[in-house]
Design a protein around this motif. Structure first.
Motif, mmCIF file in Angstrom:
data_model
loop_
_atom_site.group_PDB
_atom_site.id
_atom_site.type_symbol
_atom_site.label_atom_id
_atom_site.label_comp_id
_atom_site.label_asym_id
_atom_site.label_seq_id
_atom_site.Cartn_x
_atom_site.Cartn_y
_atom_site.Cartn_z
ATOM 1 N N ALA A 32 -59.569 -35.915 18.068
ATOM 2 C CA ALA A 32 -59.212 -36.143 16.663
ATOM 3 C C ALA A 32 -58.962 -37.612 16.350
ATOM 4 N N GLY A 33 -58.977 -38.473 17.365
ATOM 5 C CA GLY A 33 -58.866 -39.909 17.112
ATOM 6 C C GLY A 33 -57.528 -40.537 17.413
ATOM 7 N N LYS A 34 -56.636 -39.792 18.028
ATOM 8 C CA LYS A 34 -55.295 -40.301 18.317
ATOM 9 C C LYS A 34 -55.320 -41.550 19.191
ATOM 10 N N SER A 35 -56.106 -41.536 20.249
ATOM 11 C CA SER A 35 -56.135 -42.676 21.177
ATOM 12 C C SER A 35 -56.681 -43.929 20.511
ATOM 13 N N PHE A 138 -48.617 -36.170 13.290
ATOM 14 C CA PHE A 138 -49.685 -35.319 13.807
ATOM 15 C C PHE A 138 -50.979 -35.656 13.084
ATOM 16 N N ILE A 139 -52.043 -35.879 13.853
ATOM 17 C CA ILE A 139 -53.339 -36.264 13.292
ATOM 18 C C ILE A 139 -54.322 -35.103 13.425
ATOM 19 N N LEU A 140 -54.863 -34.669 12.295
ATOM 20 C CA LEU A 140 -55.800 -33.552 12.248
ATOM 21 C C LEU A 140 -57.238 -34.052 12.129
ATOM 22 N N PRO A 141 -58.199 -33.302 12.655
ATOM 23 C CA PRO A 141 -59.611 -33.602 12.387
ATOM 24 C C PRO A 141 -59.961 -33.069 11.002
ATOM 25 N N PRO A 142 -61.039 -33.559 10.386
ATOM 26 C CA PRO A 142 -61.436 -33.042 9.069
ATOM 27 C C PRO A 142 -61.784 -31.555 9.105
ATOM 28 N N SER A 143 -62.347 -31.102 10.226
ATOM 29 C CA SER A 143 -62.689 -29.690 10.395
ATOM 30 C C SER A 143 -62.864 -29.430 11.888
ATOM 31 N N MET A 144 -62.852 -28.163 12.268
ATOM 32 C CA MET A 144 -63.040 -27.818 13.671
ATOM 33 C C MET A 144 -64.489 -28.065 14.122
ATOM 34 N N PRO A 145 -65.525 -27.775 13.287
ATOM 35 C CA PRO A 145 -66.894 -28.129 13.705
ATOM 36 C C PRO A 145 -67.060 -29.627 13.953
ATOM 37 N N ILE A 146 -66.439 -30.460 13.131
ATOM 38 C CA ILE A 146 -66.519 -31.906 13.341
ATOM 39 C C ILE A 146 -65.813 -32.292 14.635
ATOM 40 N N LEU A 147 -64.693 -31.629 14.927
ATOM 41 C CA LEU A 147 -63.988 -31.897 16.178
ATOM 42 C C LEU A 147 -64.887 -31.581 17.365
ATOM 43 N N ARG A 148 -65.582 -30.447 17.321
ATOM 44 C CA ARG A 148 -66.493 -30.098 18.411
ATOM 45 C C ARG A 148 -67.614 -31.136 18.530
ATOM 46 N N GLU A 149 -68.144 -31.583 17.403
ATOM 47 C CA GLU A 149 -69.201 -32.604 17.429
ATOM 48 C C GLU A 149 -68.705 -33.875 18.118
ATOM 49 N N ARG A 150 -67.475 -34.277 17.821
ATOM 50 C CA ARG A 150 -66.917 -35.476 18.436
ATOM 51 C C ARG A 150 -66.768 -35.301 19.949
ATOM 52 N N LEU A 151 -66.302 -34.149 20.366
ATOM 53 C CA LEU A 151 -66.132 -33.890 21.798
ATOM 54 C C LEU A 151 -67.482 -33.880 22.506
ATOM 55 N N TYR A 179 -43.861 -31.519 12.905
ATOM 56 C CA TYR A 179 -44.003 -32.965 12.774
ATOM 57 C C TYR A 179 -43.445 -33.460 11.444
ATOM 58 N N ASP A 180 -43.077 -34.732 11.422
ATOM 59 C CA ASP A 180 -42.536 -35.344 10.202
ATOM 60 C C ASP A 180 -43.653 -35.733 9.236
ATOM 61 N N TYR A 181 -44.810 -36.103 9.774
ATOM 62 C CA TYR A 181 -45.948 -36.524 8.964
ATOM 63 C C TYR A 181 -47.208 -35.862 9.521
ATOM 64 N N VAL A 182 -48.107 -35.461 8.617
ATOM 65 C CA VAL A 182 -49.385 -34.873 9.019
ATOM 66 C C VAL A 182 -50.500 -35.615 8.270
ATOM 67 N N LEU A 183 -51.454 -36.165 9.019
ATOM 68 C CA LEU A 183 -52.557 -36.929 8.443
ATOM 69 C C LEU A 183 -53.890 -36.335 8.879
ATOM 70 N N VAL A 184 -54.904 -36.483 8.043
ATOM 71 C CA VAL A 184 -56.263 -36.055 8.387
ATOM 72 C C VAL A 184 -57.078 -37.302 8.700
ATOM 73 N N ASN A 185 -57.680 -37.331 9.876
ATOM 74 C CA ASN A 185 -58.473 -38.487 10.287
ATOM 75 C C ASN A 185 -59.941 -38.279 9.903
ATOM 76 N N ASP A 186 -60.211 -38.436 8.608
ATOM 77 C CA ASP A 186 -61.582 -38.368 8.120
ATOM 78 C C ASP A 186 -62.216 -39.761 8.159
ATOM 79 N N ASP A 187 -61.375 -40.770 7.941
ATOM 80 C CA ASP A 187 -61.787 -42.172 7.996
ATOM 81 C C ASP A 187 -60.767 -42.895 8.869
ATOM 82 N N VAL A 188 -61.195 -43.408 10.014
ATOM 83 C CA VAL A 188 -60.244 -43.938 10.988
ATOM 84 C C VAL A 188 -59.453 -45.111 10.433
ATOM 85 N N GLU A 189 -60.068 -45.975 9.618
ATOM 86 C CA GLU A 189 -59.354 -47.130 9.072
ATOM 87 C C GLU A 189 -58.287 -46.687 8.073
#
Length: 227
Positions: A32-35, A138-151, A179-189
């Motif tokens: 999901a882009g945490k690292s 907590f950082i979420l992926p935009p969707s689970m299919p996109i997460l699989r594509e990244r992996l 978590y205190d904050y939840v973000l979606v990592n659709d755009d890393v910047e």
């Protein structure tokens, strides 16, 4: 046991606004882009140090002992658990990971901030022990299919391993409300900018400003209340 490598704290604070440090937690499913965001945050925030965990897994190519992890055998790790040397520890994909307690308390009391790259179990344990010093993002992926594509795009894991990571990801996402904050990592910047904003706001939170009472007393004695 060594502390995270951090620059010296500037004691020449004209307002006396000393503060406690922030235990800043980033969590996300694998892929999901945490690292990536953690690396960008460390590069952009020179006063932020990285918690160096102990792990029983073998080093990966390019990893450095004491910088990326402290690599230990299972017997040593179990002994550290028995001696209550960890703030938190977890069993992930067949290996154990733990955050050393003494290192963290020492840095926190000096008003320094520490970044944690840990999962929801570790975040929960850390919060139970350190309470208000912990900020959980907590950082979420935009969707689970996109997460699989990244992996799959990494090209480093077999399909079996990717399937296991996806199964674990679903479990991790189900703990978003811890978590205190939840973000979606659709755009890393954009996601990185939000994470940095959260850190900046938490650093100046009134509950962390241990020097504010002394400043207010001086302000009032000097007649500042007449303004």
């Amino acid at each position: 046991m060594t502390d995270p490598v951090l620059p010296p704290v500037d004691s020449a604070d004209p307002f006396g606004f000393k503060r406690r440090g922030v235990l800043f937690v980033l969590s996300s499913p694998s892929g999901a882009g945490k690292s990536t965001i953690a690396r960008k945050l460390l590069a952009a925030e020179p006063e932020l140090g990285m918690s160096v965990s102990y792990t029983t897994r073998p080093p990966r190519p390019g990893e450095v002992e004491g910088k990326d992890y402290h690599f230990v055998d299972l017997e040593t790790f179990r002994a550290m658990v028995a001696n209550h040397e960890f703030l938190e520890w977890a069993h992930v994909f067949g290996h154990r990971y733990g955050t050393p307690k003494a290192q963290v308390w020492n840095v926190l009391e000096q008003g320094r901030d520490i970044l944690f790259d840990i999962d929801w179990q570790g975040a929960q344990q850390l919060h139970q022990l350190a309470g208000g010093d912990v900020v959980r993002v907590f950082i979420l992926p935009p969707s689970m299919p996109i997460l699989r594509e990244r992996l799959e795009g990494r090209g480093t894991d077999s399909q079996t391993v990717i399937d296991a990571r996806m199964e674990r990801a679903a479990n991790e996402v189900s703990h978003w409300d811890g978590y205190d904050y939840v973000l979606v990592n659709d755009d890393v910047e954009a996601c990185f900018a939000n994470v940095r904003t959260i850190l900046a706001a938490e650093r100046i939170k009134r509950s962390r400003q241990t020097g504010v009472i002394g400043f207010i007393r001086k302000l009032l004695r000097a007649g500042g209340a007449a303004d």
